[in-house]
Motif scaffolding. Sequence first.
Motif, PDB file in Angstrom:
ATOM      1  N   ARG A 137      11.520  72.954 -62.173  1.00 13.39           N
ATOM      2  CA  ARG A 137      11.124  73.929 -62.889  1.00 13.39           C
ATOM      3  C   ARG A 137      11.771  73.492 -64.328  1.00 13.39           C
ATOM      4  O   ARG A 137      10.975  74.803 -65.705  1.00 13.39           O
ATOM      5  CB  ARG A 137      12.581  73.934 -62.773  1.00 13.39           C
ATOM      6  N   GLU A 139       9.828  71.070 -66.313  1.00 14.79           N
ATOM      7  CA  GLU A 139       8.455  71.023 -67.035  1.00 14.79           C
ATOM      8  C   GLU A 139       7.983  72.289 -67.321  1.00 14.79           C
ATOM      9  O   GLU A 139       7.601  72.648 -68.439  1.00 14.79           O
ATOM     10  CB  GLU A 139       7.426  70.001 -65.694  1.00 14.79           C
ATOM     11  N   GLU A 140       7.871  73.066 -66.201  1.00 11.43           N
ATOM     12  CA  GLU A 140       7.721  74.686 -66.294  1.00 11.43           C
ATOM     13  C   GLU A 140       8.223  74.725 -67.771  1.00 11.43           C
ATOM     14  O   GLU A 140       7.792  76.007 -68.563  1.00 11.43           O
ATOM     15  CB  GLU A 140       7.582  75.422 -64.896  1.00 11.43           C
ATOM     16  N   HIS A 156       3.094  85.113 -68.414  1.00 15.51           N
ATOM     17  CA  HIS A 156       3.265  83.266 -67.732  1.00 15.51           C
ATOM     18  C   HIS A 156       3.510  83.833 -66.499  1.00 15.51           C
ATOM     19  O   HIS A 156       3.947  85.103 -65.847  1.00 15.51           O
ATOM     20  CB  HIS A 156       4.584  83.173 -68.249  1.00 15.51           C
ATOM     21  N   GLY A 158       3.824  81.217 -63.252  1.00 15.34           N
ATOM     22  CA  GLY A 158       3.291  79.855 -62.592  1.00 15.34           C
ATOM     23  C   GLY A 158       4.471  79.531 -61.062  1.00 15.34           C
ATOM     24  O   GLY A 158       5.013  80.608 -60.696  1.00 15.34           O
ATOM     25  N   ARG A 159       4.850  78.797 -60.809  1.00 12.55           N
ATOM     26  CA  ARG A 159       5.166  77.950 -59.801  1.00 12.55           C
ATOM     27  C   ARG A 159       6.311  78.994 -59.667  1.00 12.55           C
ATOM     28  O   ARG A 159       6.956  79.530 -58.178  1.00 12.55           O
ATOM     29  CB  ARG A 159       5.236  76.739 -59.693  1.00 12.55           C
ATOM     30  N   TRP A 160       7.118  78.804 -60.535  1.00  9.31           N
ATOM     31  CA  TRP A 160       8.809  78.895 -60.670  1.00  9.31           C
ATOM     32  C   TRP A 160       9.376  80.317 -61.482  1.00  9.31           C
ATOM     33  O   TRP A 160      10.049  81.052 -60.609  1.00  9.31           O
ATOM     34  CB  TRP A 160       9.671  77.597 -61.013  1.00  9.31           C
ATOM     35  N   TYR A 161       8.586  80.637 -62.357  1.00 11.82           N
ATOM     36  CA  TYR A 161       8.674  82.195 -63.164  1.00 11.82           C
ATOM     37  C   TYR A 161       7.228  82.532 -63.295  1.00 11.82           C
ATOM     38  O   TYR A 161       6.529  82.120 -63.715  1.00 11.82           O
ATOM     39  CB  TYR A 161       9.282  81.661 -64.976  1.00 11.82           C
ATOM     40  N   SER A 162       7.787  83.869 -63.789  1.00 16.41           N
ATOM     41  CA  SER A 162       6.571  84.819 -63.585  1.00 16.41           C
ATOM     42  C   SER A 162       7.350  86.049 -64.345  1.00 16.41           C
ATOM     43  O   SER A 162       7.792  86.450 -64.546  1.00 16.41           O
ATOM     44  CB  SER A 162       5.712  85.247 -62.289  1.00 16.41           C
ATOM     45  N   HIS A 194       6.306  65.473 -71.454  1.00 14.92           N
ATOM     46  CA  HIS A 194       6.690  66.072 -71.392  1.00 14.92           C
ATOM     47  C   HIS A 194       7.660  66.748 -73.200  1.00 14.92           C
ATOM     48  O   HIS A 194       7.684  67.033 -73.186  1.00 14.92           O
ATOM     49  CB  HIS A 194       7.301  67.023 -70.968  1.00 14.92           C
TER      50      HIS A 194
END
Length: 287
Positions: A137, A139-140, A156, A158-162, A194
Amino acid sequence: MKVSVRCFGFPLTWYRPIAETAEHEGFHGLWIPDHVVSPTLTDGKYPYSSHGRPSFDPATPFADPMVMAGHLAAATSRIRLGIGVYVLPLRHPLAAARSVMSAQELSGGRLVLGVGVGWMRAEFESLGQEFSGRGGRTEEMLGVMRRAWTGEPVRHEGRWYSFPELTVAPGTTEPVPVLIGGASERALVRAVRHGDGWYGPPGTADQTSAYVSALQAELERQGRERSTFRLVARAPEDDPLAGVRALAERDVDEVVLNLPRNVEKPGEVTAWITAAAGRLRTEGALG
Protein backbone atom coordinates in the motif's frame (compact mmCIF):
# COMPACT_ATOMS: atom_id res chain seq x y z
CA MET A 1 27.75 16.27 6.09
CA LYS A 2 24.79 18.05 7.67
CA VAL A 3 23.76 17.82 11.32
CA SER A 4 20.14 18.05 12.48
CA VAL A 5 18.18 17.52 15.69
CA ARG A 6 15.13 15.37 16.50
CA CYS A 7 12.32 16.70 18.69
CA PHE A 8 10.59 13.87 20.55
CA GLY A 9 8.60 13.41 23.74
CA PHE A 10 8.28 17.08 24.68
CA PRO A 11 5.15 19.14 25.38
CA LEU A 12 4.01 20.49 22.03
CA THR A 13 4.55 24.12 23.06
CA TRP A 14 8.27 23.42 23.44
CA TYR A 15 8.76 22.69 19.75
CA ARG A 16 8.77 26.30 18.64
CA PRO A 17 11.59 27.57 20.92
CA ILE A 18 13.55 24.41 20.13
CA ALA A 19 13.18 24.98 16.38
CA GLU A 20 14.09 28.66 16.68
CA THR A 21 17.22 27.82 18.68
CA ALA A 22 18.26 25.03 16.31
CA GLU A 23 17.92 27.37 13.35
CA HIS A 24 19.82 30.16 15.12
CA GLU A 25 22.67 27.77 15.98
CA GLY A 26 23.04 26.59 12.38
CA PHE A 27 21.57 23.10 12.46
CA HIS A 28 20.40 21.84 9.08
CA GLY A 29 17.02 20.44 10.08
CA LEU A 30 14.58 19.54 12.80
CA TRP A 31 12.86 16.14 12.65
CA ILE A 32 9.36 15.43 14.00
CA PRO A 33 8.10 11.90 14.86
CA ASP A 34 4.67 10.44 14.10
CA HIS A 35 2.11 8.19 15.72
CA VAL A 36 -1.62 8.77 15.56
CA VAL A 37 -2.40 6.83 18.74
CA SER A 38 -0.37 5.04 21.41
CA PRO A 39 -2.06 1.81 22.52
CA THR A 40 -1.58 1.09 26.22
CA LEU A 41 -0.47 -2.45 25.37
CA THR A 42 1.86 -3.35 22.50
CA ASP A 43 2.78 -6.73 21.11
CA GLY A 44 6.48 -6.44 22.01
CA LYS A 45 7.59 -6.40 18.40
CA TYR A 46 9.31 -3.02 18.21
CA PRO A 47 12.15 -3.85 15.79
CA TYR A 48 14.86 -1.51 17.10
CA SER A 49 15.35 -2.65 20.69
CA SER A 50 16.56 -5.90 22.20
CA HIS A 51 13.51 -6.18 24.48
CA GLY A 52 10.94 -5.43 21.76
CA ARG A 53 9.49 -2.38 23.51
CA PRO A 54 9.59 1.20 22.14
CA SER A 55 11.31 4.07 23.92
CA PHE A 56 8.02 5.79 24.77
CA ASP A 57 4.97 5.07 26.90
CA PRO A 58 1.30 5.75 26.08
CA ALA A 59 1.44 9.18 27.74
CA THR A 60 4.26 10.44 25.49
CA PRO A 61 3.11 13.58 23.63
CA PHE A 62 2.85 13.39 19.84
CA ALA A 63 1.75 16.13 17.45
CA ASP A 64 0.15 15.76 14.07
CA PRO A 65 3.43 16.17 12.19
CA MET A 66 2.01 18.21 9.31
CA VAL A 67 0.24 20.61 11.68
CA MET A 68 3.48 20.95 13.64
CA ALA A 69 5.50 21.50 10.46
CA GLY A 70 3.16 24.35 9.50
CA HIS A 71 3.47 25.82 12.99
CA LEU A 72 7.27 25.68 12.94
CA ALA A 73 7.41 27.01 9.39
CA ALA A 74 5.80 30.23 10.62
CA ALA A 75 8.45 30.59 13.33
CA THR A 76 11.53 29.88 11.18
CA SER A 77 12.85 30.75 7.75
CA ARG A 78 15.73 28.40 6.89
CA ILE A 79 15.78 25.16 8.84
CA ARG A 80 14.50 22.04 7.08
CA LEU A 81 11.46 20.39 8.63
CA GLY A 82 11.68 16.61 8.48
CA ILE A 83 9.03 14.04 9.35
CA GLY A 84 10.78 11.01 10.75
CA VAL A 85 8.85 8.98 9.92
CA TYR A 86 5.27 9.42 8.73
CA VAL A 87 3.37 6.14 9.15
CA LEU A 88 1.90 6.47 5.69
CA PRO A 89 -0.37 3.39 5.39
CA LEU A 90 -2.43 4.62 8.36
CA ARG A 91 -3.83 7.26 5.96
CA HIS A 92 -5.59 7.49 2.62
CA PRO A 93 -3.15 8.64 -0.11
CA LEU A 94 -5.26 11.64 -1.14
CA ALA A 95 -5.66 12.87 2.44
CA ALA A 96 -1.94 12.38 3.00
CA ALA A 97 -1.11 14.16 -0.27
CA ARG A 98 -3.19 17.16 0.79
CA SER A 99 -1.58 17.37 4.24
CA VAL A 100 1.95 17.06 2.88
CA MET A 101 1.31 19.56 0.09
CA SER A 102 -0.02 22.09 2.61
CA ALA A 103 3.00 21.74 4.89
CA GLN A 104 5.37 21.97 1.91
CA GLU A 105 3.82 25.16 0.58
CA LEU A 106 3.49 26.84 4.00
CA SER A 107 7.15 26.09 4.75
CA GLY A 108 8.40 27.52 1.47
CA GLY A 109 9.57 24.12 0.24
CA ARG A 110 11.43 23.11 3.41
CA LEU A 111 9.60 19.85 4.14
CA VAL A 112 11.38 16.48 3.99
CA LEU A 113 8.98 13.54 4.15
CA GLY A 114 10.31 10.45 5.85
CA VAL A 115 7.94 7.53 5.28
CA GLY A 116 7.59 4.29 7.19
CA VAL A 117 5.24 1.33 6.91
CA GLY A 118 4.72 1.09 10.68
CA TRP A 119 5.32 -1.71 13.19
CA MET A 120 2.50 -1.37 15.75
CA ARG A 121 -0.37 -3.67 14.75
CA ALA A 122 -2.65 -2.25 17.46
CA GLU A 123 -2.33 1.24 16.00
CA PHE A 124 -3.49 0.01 12.60
CA GLU A 125 -6.38 -1.95 14.07
CA SER A 126 -7.48 1.04 16.17
CA LEU A 127 -7.75 3.13 13.01
CA GLY A 128 -9.49 0.45 10.95
CA GLN A 129 -6.49 -0.09 8.67
CA GLU A 130 -5.12 -3.46 7.59
CA PHE A 131 -1.72 -4.28 9.05
CA SER A 132 -0.96 -6.85 6.39
CA GLY A 133 -0.15 -5.47 2.96
CA ARG A 134 1.02 -2.15 4.34
CA GLY A 135 4.30 -2.26 2.39
CA GLY A 136 2.53 -2.68 -0.94
CA ARG A 137 0.00 0.00 0.00
CA THR A 138 2.82 2.39 0.84
CA GLU A 139 4.44 1.92 -2.55
CA GLU A 140 1.14 2.48 -4.35
CA MET A 141 0.39 5.51 -2.16
CA LEU A 142 3.70 7.17 -3.04
CA GLY A 143 2.93 6.87 -6.75
CA VAL A 144 -0.51 8.40 -6.22
CA MET A 145 0.81 11.22 -4.04
CA ARG A 146 3.60 12.23 -6.40
CA ARG A 147 1.11 12.51 -9.25
CA ALA A 148 -1.31 14.44 -7.04
CA TRP A 149 1.41 16.93 -6.05
CA THR A 150 1.72 18.09 -9.66
CA GLY A 151 -1.65 19.83 -9.32
CA GLU A 152 -2.72 18.25 -12.62
CA PRO A 153 -5.83 16.05 -12.95
CA VAL A 154 -5.15 12.49 -11.84
CA ARG A 155 -7.18 9.29 -11.78
CA HIS A 156 -6.11 5.94 -10.41
CA GLU A 157 -7.09 2.29 -10.65
CA GLY A 158 -4.78 0.24 -8.48
CA ARG A 159 -4.70 -2.83 -6.30
CA TRP A 160 -5.38 -0.90 -3.11
CA TYR A 161 -6.87 2.43 -4.19
CA SER A 162 -9.14 3.65 -6.98
CA PHE A 163 -10.70 7.04 -7.68
CA PRO A 164 -12.02 9.03 -10.66
CA GLU A 165 -10.22 12.01 -12.17
CA LEU A 166 -9.61 14.76 -9.61
CA THR A 167 -7.07 17.35 -8.54
CA VAL A 168 -5.23 18.22 -5.34
CA ALA A 169 -4.58 21.89 -6.04
CA PRO A 170 -2.41 23.81 -5.95
CA GLY A 171 0.53 21.65 -6.97
CA THR A 172 3.68 21.90 -4.91
CA THR A 173 6.05 24.67 -5.98
CA GLU A 174 9.04 22.57 -4.89
CA PRO A 175 9.25 18.76 -5.13
CA VAL A 176 8.77 16.93 -1.83
CA PRO A 177 11.84 14.80 -1.01
CA VAL A 178 10.68 11.36 0.17
CA LEU A 179 13.00 9.30 2.37
CA ILE A 180 12.05 5.73 3.20
CA GLY A 181 12.61 4.54 6.76
CA GLY A 182 13.30 1.07 8.07
CA ALA A 183 16.14 -1.42 8.16
CA SER A 184 14.68 -4.69 6.93
CA GLU A 185 15.80 -6.05 3.57
CA ARG A 186 12.44 -5.10 2.08
CA ALA A 187 12.69 -1.58 3.50
CA LEU A 188 16.15 -1.02 2.01
CA VAL A 189 15.05 -2.27 -1.41
CA ARG A 190 11.96 -0.07 -1.17
CA ALA A 191 14.08 2.94 -0.27
CA VAL A 192 16.25 2.62 -3.37
CA ARG A 193 13.34 1.78 -5.67
CA HIS A 194 10.81 4.33 -4.45
CA GLY A 195 12.63 6.93 -2.37
CA ASP A 196 14.85 9.95 -2.77
CA GLY A 197 16.83 8.61 0.16
CA TRP A 198 16.75 6.70 3.45
CA TYR A 199 15.99 7.76 7.01
CA GLY A 200 17.74 5.43 9.42
CA PRO A 201 16.47 3.87 12.66
CA PRO A 202 18.12 4.25 16.05
CA GLY A 203 21.18 2.11 16.62
CA THR A 204 24.93 2.09 17.00
CA ALA A 205 27.34 3.55 14.48
CA ASP A 206 28.33 0.01 13.45
CA GLN A 207 24.69 -0.96 12.87
CA THR A 208 24.16 2.14 10.76
CA SER A 209 27.33 1.37 8.82
CA ALA A 210 25.95 -2.08 7.98
CA TYR A 211 22.71 -0.52 6.70
CA VAL A 212 24.66 1.97 4.61
CA SER A 213 26.74 -0.81 3.07
CA ALA A 214 23.57 -2.74 2.22
CA LEU A 215 22.04 0.36 0.65
CA GLN A 216 25.15 1.00 -1.42
CA ALA A 217 25.01 -2.57 -2.68
CA GLU A 218 21.32 -2.16 -3.52
CA LEU A 219 22.02 1.10 -5.38
CA GLU A 220 24.53 -0.76 -7.52
CA ARG A 221 22.13 -3.65 -8.06
CA GLN A 222 19.39 -1.30 -9.24
CA GLY A 223 21.81 0.77 -11.34
CA ARG A 224 21.26 3.95 -9.40
CA GLU A 225 23.89 6.62 -8.76
CA ARG A 226 24.77 7.30 -5.11
CA SER A 227 24.57 11.05 -5.82
CA THR A 228 20.80 10.72 -6.41
CA PHE A 229 20.17 9.18 -2.99
CA ARG A 230 20.34 10.91 0.42
CA LEU A 231 21.42 8.93 3.48
CA VAL A 232 20.14 10.31 6.79
CA ALA A 233 21.34 8.47 9.91
CA ARG A 234 20.33 8.71 13.55
CA ALA A 235 23.19 9.31 15.97
CA PRO A 236 23.51 6.73 18.76
CA GLU A 237 21.34 7.77 21.69
CA ASP A 238 23.91 7.12 24.43
CA ASP A 239 26.39 9.74 23.14
CA PRO A 240 24.95 11.58 20.13
CA LEU A 241 27.79 14.08 19.75
CA ALA A 242 30.40 11.34 19.60
CA GLY A 243 28.09 9.64 17.14
CA VAL A 244 28.46 12.56 14.75
CA ARG A 245 32.18 11.91 14.50
CA ALA A 246 31.67 8.18 14.08
CA LEU A 247 29.03 8.55 11.37
CA ALA A 248 31.05 11.16 9.49
CA GLU A 249 33.26 8.24 8.45
CA ARG A 250 30.32 6.12 7.23
CA ASP A 251 29.41 8.02 4.06
CA VAL A 252 26.14 9.50 5.34
CA ASP A 253 24.78 12.86 4.21
CA GLU A 254 23.05 13.93 7.41
CA VAL A 255 23.20 12.92 11.07
CA VAL A 256 20.21 13.47 13.36
CA LEU A 257 20.80 14.04 17.07
CA ASN A 258 18.22 13.04 19.67
CA LEU A 259 17.64 15.86 22.13
CA PRO A 260 17.79 15.02 25.86
CA ARG A 261 14.42 14.06 27.33
CA ASN A 262 15.27 13.96 31.05
CA VAL A 263 14.53 17.68 31.38
CA GLU A 264 11.84 19.76 33.06
CA LYS A 265 11.92 23.04 31.15
CA PRO A 266 12.33 23.98 27.48
CA GLY A 267 15.26 26.18 28.43
CA GLU A 268 17.23 23.08 29.36
CA VAL A 269 16.76 21.72 25.86
CA THR A 270 17.65 24.98 24.11
CA ALA A 271 20.74 25.32 26.32
CA TRP A 272 21.79 21.80 25.29
CA ILE A 273 21.35 22.74 21.62
CA THR A 274 23.50 25.85 22.05
CA ALA A 275 26.23 23.92 23.87
CA ALA A 276 26.15 21.11 21.32
CA ALA A 277 26.42 23.58 18.46
CA GLY A 278 29.46 25.17 20.07
CA ARG A 279 31.16 21.81 20.46
CA LEU A 280 30.34 20.74 16.91
CA ARG A 281 31.63 24.04 15.48
CA THR A 282 34.87 23.58 17.41
CA GLU A 283 35.21 20.14 15.87
CA GLY A 284 34.39 21.46 12.40
CA ALA A 285 31.17 19.45 12.14
CA LEU A 286 28.77 22.42 12.06
CA GLY A 287 29.09 25.47 9.86
